[in-house]
Design a protein around this motif. Structure first.
Motif, short mmCIF file in Angstrom:
data_model
loop_
_atom_site.label_atom_id
_atom_site.label_comp_id
_atom_site.label_asym_id
_atom_site.label_seq_id
_atom_site.Cartn_x
_atom_site.Cartn_y
_atom_site.Cartn_z
N VAL A 6 -30.84 -113.64 -29.51
CA VAL A 6 -31.73 -113.65 -30.67
C VAL A 6 -32.97 -114.46 -30.30
CG1 VAL A 6 -31.99 -114.41 -33.06
CG2 VAL A 6 -29.81 -113.44 -32.29
N PRO A 7 -34.11 -113.78 -30.13
CA PRO A 7 -35.32 -114.52 -29.76
C PRO A 7 -35.86 -115.30 -30.95
CG PRO A 7 -35.86 -112.21 -30.16
CD PRO A 7 -34.37 -112.34 -30.34
N SER A 8 -36.29 -116.54 -30.70
CA SER A 8 -36.88 -117.32 -31.79
C SER A 8 -38.40 -117.32 -31.72
CB SER A 8 -36.36 -118.77 -31.76
OG SER A 8 -36.70 -119.37 -30.53
N VAL A 9 -38.92 -116.96 -30.55
CA VAL A 9 -40.38 -116.98 -30.36
C VAL A 9 -40.85 -115.60 -29.91
CG1 VAL A 9 -42.28 -118.08 -29.10
CG2 VAL A 9 -40.22 -119.40 -29.61
N GLY A 10 -41.93 -115.13 -30.51
CA GLY A 10 -42.55 -113.87 -30.09
C GLY A 10 -43.89 -114.16 -29.43
N LEU A 11 -44.21 -113.37 -28.41
CA LEU A 11 -45.47 -113.56 -27.69
C LEU A 11 -46.24 -112.24 -27.63
CD1 LEU A 11 -43.88 -115.26 -24.52
CD2 LEU A 11 -45.00 -116.47 -26.39
N ILE A 12 -47.49 -112.28 -28.03
CA ILE A 12 -48.36 -111.12 -27.81
C ILE A 12 -49.57 -111.65 -27.07
CG2 ILE A 12 -49.65 -109.22 -28.85
CD1 ILE A 12 -47.77 -109.23 -31.19
N TYR B 184 -54.87 -96.22 -32.91
CA TYR B 184 -53.65 -96.40 -33.69
C TYR B 184 -54.00 -96.77 -35.12
CZ TYR B 184 -51.42 -96.50 -29.15
OH TYR B 184 -51.00 -96.15 -27.91
N THR B 185 -53.10 -96.49 -36.03
CA THR B 185 -53.33 -96.91 -37.41
C THR B 185 -53.03 -98.41 -37.50
OG1 THR B 185 -51.07 -96.57 -38.17
CG2 THR B 185 -52.54 -94.65 -38.25
N PRO B 186 -53.64 -99.09 -38.47
CA PRO B 186 -53.38 -100.53 -38.62
C PRO B 186 -51.89 -100.81 -38.78
CG PRO B 186 -55.26 -99.88 -39.95
CD PRO B 186 -54.69 -98.62 -39.39
N ARG B 187 -51.17 -99.93 -39.45
CA ARG B 187 -49.74 -100.18 -39.67
C ARG B 187 -48.94 -99.99 -38.38
NH1 ARG B 187 -48.89 -100.13 -45.69
NH2 ARG B 187 -46.65 -99.91 -45.39
N GLN B 188 -49.39 -99.07 -37.53
CA GLN B 188 -48.72 -98.92 -36.22
C GLN B 188 -48.90 -100.17 -35.37
OE1 GLN B 188 -50.65 -95.28 -34.80
NE2 GLN B 188 -48.66 -94.27 -34.71
N ILE B 189 -50.10 -100.74 -35.44
CA ILE B 189 -50.40 -101.91 -34.61
C ILE B 189 -49.42 -103.05 -34.89
CG2 ILE B 189 -52.14 -103.71 -34.14
CD1 ILE B 189 -54.25 -101.62 -34.92
N VAL B 190 -49.01 -103.18 -36.15
CA VAL B 190 -48.17 -104.33 -36.50
C VAL B 190 -46.67 -104.02 -36.50
CG1 VAL B 190 -50.05 -105.42 -37.75
CG2 VAL B 190 -48.40 -104.03 -39.02
N MET B 191 -46.29 -102.80 -36.14
CA MET B 191 -44.85 -102.49 -36.07
C MET B 191 -44.09 -103.44 -35.16
SD MET B 191 -44.39 -98.37 -36.30
CE MET B 191 -42.61 -98.26 -36.13
N PRO B 192 -44.62 -103.74 -33.96
CA PRO B 192 -43.90 -104.67 -33.09
C PRO B 192 -43.71 -106.05 -33.73
CG PRO B 192 -45.57 -103.50 -31.83
CD PRO B 192 -45.80 -103.16 -33.27
N VAL B 193 -44.68 -106.51 -34.50
CA VAL B 193 -44.56 -107.81 -35.17
C VAL B 193 -43.41 -107.77 -36.18
CG1 VAL B 193 -45.70 -109.46 -36.73
CG2 VAL B 193 -47.02 -108.36 -34.90
N ARG B 194 -43.36 -106.69 -36.92
CA ARG B 194 -42.31 -106.57 -37.94
C ARG B 194 -40.93 -106.45 -37.30
NH1 ARG B 194 -46.10 -103.06 -42.09
NH2 ARG B 194 -46.58 -104.87 -43.40
N VAL B 195 -40.86 -105.73 -36.19
CA VAL B 195 -39.58 -105.63 -35.49
C VAL B 195 -39.16 -107.01 -34.97
CG1 VAL B 195 -38.41 -104.63 -33.48
CG2 VAL B 195 -39.84 -103.19 -34.94
N MET B 196 -40.12 -107.74 -34.41
CA MET B 196 -39.82 -109.09 -33.92
C MET B 196 -39.25 -109.96 -35.05
SD MET B 196 -43.05 -110.15 -31.52
CE MET B 196 -43.34 -109.48 -29.89
#
Ligand code: HPA
Length: 272
Positions: free
Chosen positions: A21-27, A88-100
């Motif tokens: 379970v990752p506690s930190v996300g990095l972009i 990409y659509t704005p909502r696509q851009i943030v999918m990885p953030v939401r998954v994280m």
């Protein structure tokens, strides 16, 4: 709804492949992408293996999640950030953030390359983001609100956690890393700003201009993540230096500052 299903199916697919379970996300932006390769016990999951995920149209640039350990913490890094200017659509851009966020990430660390608007800063300056101005014309939260992620009208008064910034500054100083604080203004790109736009950004209160980070930060705050952001000022913004802007200058400065930026990143992970 398709988007919510995309996030859910990505979550279940990843959960079946990764058991930490990752506690930190990095972009990470230009120059720091290789940090993904330093993670211990890495598990790489390309977006193309995740049903419903935005896959880059540029060949050889498939995005991926890289899970691994660093400094005794489990983290997940995004390899190949998705930009608005790529179409990409704005909502696509943030999918990885939401998954994280669904995977358990509590703190998101964002980095980018940016043009300097503050006349006091030479190329190579590291700027701790204290706030942003969203001048991109879009917002990733436009459209139906995902209620299980956050409220319709999320507060944005402390996007880049003041508490974490106050922790980071003395640590950076003790390591001899100069860190200036400033406001990042997002333009959509992909054309660089005009000199008039840069003057405008400065009048608005901006210290740096760039083409990323803001949508990810907004989505992260929407779902309650803590956020830290750092810009590498790779060049003076348009009109502030005698020569025209060239992407190679951005890459060159990012590479020059990389070692110091990586040390700062490690401090950020320590306090995350
Ligand atoms: N403008 C926008 N984005 C950038 C710049 C810039 O001058 N430099 C690096 N990314």
């Amino acid at each position: 709804m398709k988007e919510r299903m995309g996030i859910s199916s990505a979550f279940y697919r990843i959960r079946s492949l990764v058991h930490t379970v990752p506690s930190v996300g990095l972009i990470l932006g230009s120059g720091l992408g290789d940090f993904c390769d330093t993670l211990e016990d890495p598990v790489v999951i390309p977006f193309s293996d995740i049903p419903g995920f935005p896959v880059s149209t540029v060949e050889g640039h498939t995005g991926a999640f890289v899970f691994g350990r660093t400094q005794g913490k489990y983290v997940v890094a995004l390899r190949g950030r998705i930009h608005y200017y790529e179409g990409y659509t704005p909502r696509q851009i943030v999918m990885p953030v939401r998954v994280m966020a669904k995977l358990g990430v509590k703190t998101l660390i964002l980095t980018n390359a940016a043009g300097g608007v503050n006349p006091g800063w030479p190329a190579g300056t590291l700027m701790l983001m204290k706030d942003h101005i969203n001048y991109s014309g879009m917002n990733p939260l436009i459209g139906p609100n995902l209620e299980d992620f956050g409220p319709r009208f999320p507060d944005m008064s402390d996007v880049y956690s003041r508490e974490l910034r106050e922790k980071l500054k003395p640590l950076a100083a003790a390591e001899g890393i100069r860190l200036d604080e400033g406001v990042y203004v997002m333009f959509s790109g992909p054309s660089y700003e005009t000199p008039a736009e840069v003057r405008f950004a400065r009048i608005m209160g901006g210290d740096a201009v760039g083409m990323s980070t803001v949508p990810e930060a907004i989505a992260a705050r929407h779902c309650g993540l803590q956020v830290m952001g750092v810009s590498c000022i790779t060049n003076l913004a348009a009109g502030m230096q005698a020569t025209p802007l060239d992407h190679s200058e951005v890459v060159e400065t990012a590479n020059r500052v990389k070692a110091e930026f990586t040390r700062l990143l490690r401090l950020m992970i320590d306090i995350a």
